[in-house]
Design an enzyme around this catalytic site. Structure first.
Site, PDB file in Angstrom:
ATOM      1  N   GLY A  77       0.954  -1.130  -0.103  1.00  0.00           N
ATOM      2  CA  GLY A  77       0.032   0.134  -0.067  1.00  0.00           C
ATOM      3  C   GLY A  77       0.793   1.196   0.014  1.00  0.00           C
TER       4      GLY A  77
ATOM      5  CE1 TYR B 116      -5.924 -12.688  -4.605  1.00  0.00           C
ATOM      6  CE2 TYR B 116      -6.812 -12.854  -6.531  1.00  0.00           C
ATOM      7  CZ  TYR B 116      -6.809 -12.143  -5.549  1.00  0.00           C
ATOM      8  OH  TYR B 116      -7.657 -11.030  -5.301  1.00  0.00           O
TER       9      TYR B 116
ATOM     10  CG  PHE C  17     -16.387 -10.300 -12.095  1.00  0.00           C
ATOM     11  CD1 PHE C  17     -17.120 -10.694 -11.004  1.00  0.00           C
ATOM     12  CD2 PHE C  17     -16.368 -11.339 -13.200  1.00  0.00           C
ATOM     13  CE1 PHE C  17     -17.514 -11.817 -10.956  1.00  0.00           C
ATOM     14  CE2 PHE C  17     -16.813 -12.594 -13.162  1.00  0.00           C
ATOM     15  CZ  PHE C  17     -17.473 -12.680 -11.920  1.00  0.00           C
TER      16      PHE C  17
ATOM     17  CG  HIS D 212      -4.038  -5.236 -12.939  1.00  0.00           C
ATOM     18  ND1 HIS D 212      -3.136  -5.203 -11.863  1.00  0.00           N
ATOM     19  CD2 HIS D 212      -4.911  -6.280 -12.596  1.00  0.00           C
ATOM     20  CE1 HIS D 212      -3.465  -6.041 -10.810  1.00  0.00           C
ATOM     21  NE2 HIS D 212      -4.587  -6.832 -11.481  1.00  0.00           N
TER      22      HIS D 212
ATOM     23  CG  ASP E  45      -5.301 -14.579 -19.090  1.00  0.00           C
ATOM     24  OD1 ASP E  45      -5.407 -14.441 -18.019  1.00  0.00           O
ATOM     25  OD2 ASP E  45      -4.261 -13.838 -19.756  1.00  0.00           O
TER      26      ASP E  45
HETATM   27  N1  UFG Z   1      -3.828  -8.429 -20.872  1.00  0.00           N
HETATM   28  C1  UFG Z   1      -3.111  -8.140 -22.301  1.00  0.00           C
HETATM   29  N2  UFG Z   1      -1.872  -7.606 -21.866  1.00  0.00           N
HETATM   30  C2  UFG Z   1      -1.310  -7.346 -20.844  1.00  0.00           C
HETATM   31  C3  UFG Z   1      -2.056  -7.333 -19.656  1.00  0.00           C
HETATM   32  C4  UFG Z   1      -3.141  -8.018 -19.869  1.00  0.00           C
HETATM   33  O1  UFG Z   1      -3.268  -8.542 -23.184  1.00  0.00           O
HETATM   34  O2  UFG Z   1      -0.326  -6.681 -20.708  1.00  0.00           O
HETATM   35  C5  UFG Z   1      -4.853  -9.014 -21.208  1.00  0.00           C
HETATM   36  C6  UFG Z   1      -4.984 -10.430 -19.927  1.00  0.00           C
HETATM   37  O3  UFG Z   1      -4.461 -11.681 -20.817  1.00  0.00           O
HETATM   38  C7  UFG Z   1      -6.583 -10.504 -19.814  1.00  0.00           C
HETATM   39  C8  UFG Z   1      -7.145  -8.999 -19.756  1.00  0.00           C
HETATM   40  O4  UFG Z   1      -5.969  -8.272 -20.369  1.00  0.00           O
HETATM   41  O5  UFG Z   1      -7.250 -11.057 -20.827  1.00  0.00           O
HETATM   42  C9  UFG Z   1      -7.026  -8.597 -18.393  1.00  0.00           C
HETATM   43  O6  UFG Z   1      -6.042  -8.935 -17.485  1.00  0.00           O
HETATM   44  P1  UFG Z   1      -5.755  -8.244 -16.114  1.00  0.00           P
HETATM   45  O7  UFG Z   1      -4.240  -8.871 -15.774  1.00  0.00           O
HETATM   46  O8  UFG Z   1      -5.810  -6.880 -16.289  1.00  0.00           O
HETATM   47  O9  UFG Z   1      -6.927  -8.816 -15.278  1.00  0.00           O
HETATM   48  P2  UFG Z   1      -7.182 -10.291 -15.019  1.00  0.00           P
HETATM   49  O10 UFG Z   1      -8.599 -10.663 -15.795  1.00  0.00           O
HETATM   50  O11 UFG Z   1      -6.131 -11.492 -15.402  1.00  0.00           O
HETATM   51  O12 UFG Z   1      -7.164 -10.498 -13.576  1.00  0.00           O
HETATM   52  C10 UFG Z   1      -8.170 -10.003 -12.781  1.00  0.00           C
HETATM   53  C11 UFG Z   1      -7.692  -9.727 -11.377  1.00  0.00           C
HETATM   54  C12 UFG Z   1      -7.177 -10.861 -10.699  1.00  0.00           C
HETATM   55  C13 UFG Z   1      -8.066 -11.742 -10.439  1.00  0.00           C
HETATM   56  C14 UFG Z   1      -8.868 -12.000 -11.769  1.00  0.00           C
HETATM   57  C15 UFG Z   1     -10.135 -12.810 -11.627  1.00  0.00           C
HETATM   58  O13 UFG Z   1      -6.558  -8.480 -11.654  1.00  0.00           O
HETATM   59  O14 UFG Z   1      -6.703  -9.968  -9.280  1.00  0.00           O
HETATM   60  O15 UFG Z   1      -9.392 -10.909 -12.478  1.00  0.00           O
HETATM   61  O16 UFG Z   1     -10.283 -13.671 -12.709  1.00  0.00           O
HETATM   62  F1  UFG Z   1      -7.809 -12.880 -10.081  1.00  0.00           F
END
Ligand code: UFG
Length: 332
Positions: A37, A142, A170, A190, A286
């Site tokens: 944080g 996680y 989400f 993210h 993913d």
């Molecule tokens: N992505 C890209 N390029 C990047 C980063 C992400 O294409 O540089 C894609 C990922 O493959 C995914 C989407 O963007 O398809 C979203 O990815 P994020 O990493 O932003 O988020 P996630 O959906 O993977 O993860 C989120 C939360 C997690 C949680 C999860 C629950 O951040 O804490 O949803 O499913 F566990």
């Protein structure tokens, strides 16, 4: 009126929730270890305790001196990739420490808690939109670390009368509308912050992880909810906790999904910058599509999202990134 103890109140979602609580006139106290944080994210008028949720002496001092009547518990580790590499860290930091913390709270007479859970409890869903009754089968430590806590609450309710709500988030996104606090994870993984870092020229390009998913444009679809709407969900859950019948798990999303390419297109429009894009291989773990069924939280708590259209999410995040290109000044 007692106060609300917010653990992890210096973190991304916690710090936005603290502001929403203050705006509604609540008394707020923050406990944060500052491992992930940022102290700067906590308003100066909020009593701040530096420390760990499993420090029983500290928790007792806070509860007694601040007359804590309920807790919103954000403090946790939250990087999926890190949890794959260090599962023991996640079971200790998230599961074991929360168990100890809640046990101490109950002994001190605090029996109301709103808990940060995650859509990661569902793993690879069989059907979308995902309802709270969908099977839980996390595919990373996680998600399991959070699911175990949800399961424990069920038994703590039966034995000790714990009143609890677990919010299964989400994709939290966006920043405060004035751009003064926002999202900063180290390392950042993210999508939206990374797209905007590419817009600022801090990264060469945004990588699109996979274009062969079973979706309209081949990229993954996620349900992005503005962090202020997510914060509001906690406040509503807290209000509803006086009725035991409301204890349980609730999805928090919008019920609408956007693909990775749609997010990038919107970011190009909001920033006016032609952000460079590179298509690369899939990232492991993913799922194609994650969209929440949100009827339960809408009906029970009356949640109505106000800021979760993609443009408002990205515009607020962009304001934060532009105002703070290097993130928070203190790295803790
Ligand atoms: N992505 C890209 N390029 C990047 C980063 C992400 O294409 O540089 C894609 C990922 O493959 C995914 C989407 O963007 O398809 C979203 O990815 P994020 O990493 O932003 O988020 P996630 O959906 O993977 O993860 C989120 C939360 C997690 C949680 C999860 C629950 O951040 O804490 O949803 O499913 F566990």
């Amino acid at each position: 009126m007692g106060s609300i103890l917010v653990t992890g109140g210096a973190g991304y979602i916690g710090s936005h929730t603290v502001r929403v609580l203050l705006a509604q006139g609540a008394q707020v106290v923050v406990l944060d270890s500052l491992v992930t944080g940022h102290k700067e994210a906590v308003p100066a008028e909020v009593p701040f305790y530096l420390g760990d949720i499993c420090d029983a002496g500290l928790v007792k001092t806070i509860v007694e001196s601040q007359e804590v009547e309920a807790v919103i518990h954000f403090a946790a580790r939250s990087l999926v990739g890190e949890s794959m590499a260090k599962p023991d860290l996640y079971f200790y930091e998230n599961t074991a420490k929360t168990n100890l913390f809640v046990s101490n709270l109950l002994q001190l007479g605090v029996n109301k808690i709103v808990f940060s859970s995650t859509a990661a409890v569902y793993g690879l869903p069989e059907t979308v939109p995902i309802s709270e009754e969908s099977p839980t089968s996390p595919i990373n430590p996680y998600g399991l670390s959070k699911l175990m806590i949800e399961a424990s609450f069920h038994w703590l309710e039966k034995a000790y009368g714990l009143k609890w709500v677990a919010l299964r988030y989400f994709n939290a996104a966006g920043a405060s509308l004035d751009g003064s606090i926002g999202e900063e994870h180290l390392p950042e993984t993210h999508l939206i912050p990374l797209v905007l870092k590419a817009a600022l020229g801090q990264r060469d390009a945004i990588q699109v992880f996979g274009t062969d998913y079973n979706t309209l444009d081949g990229t993954c679809i996620r349900d992005y909810i503005h962090v202020l709407d997510l914060a509001e969900a906690h406040v509503l859950a807290l209000k509803a906790l006086d009725q035991q019948s409301n204890s349980g798990v609730y999805n928090v999303g919008t019920g609408q999904g956007y693909s990775v390419l749609q997010v990038i297109t919107s970011a190009k429009k909001v920033t006016g910058i032609d952000i460079p894009v590179v298509e690369v291989a899939r990232r492991s773990g993913d799922p194609d599509v994650l969209i929440a069924k949100v009827a339960k939280i809408e009906k029970t708590f009356g949640l109505k999202t106000r800021y979760s259209d993609l443009e408002t999410i990205i515009a607020s995040a962009w304001r934060w990134h532009q105002n703070n290109p290097d993130g928070y000044k203190s790295k803790s």
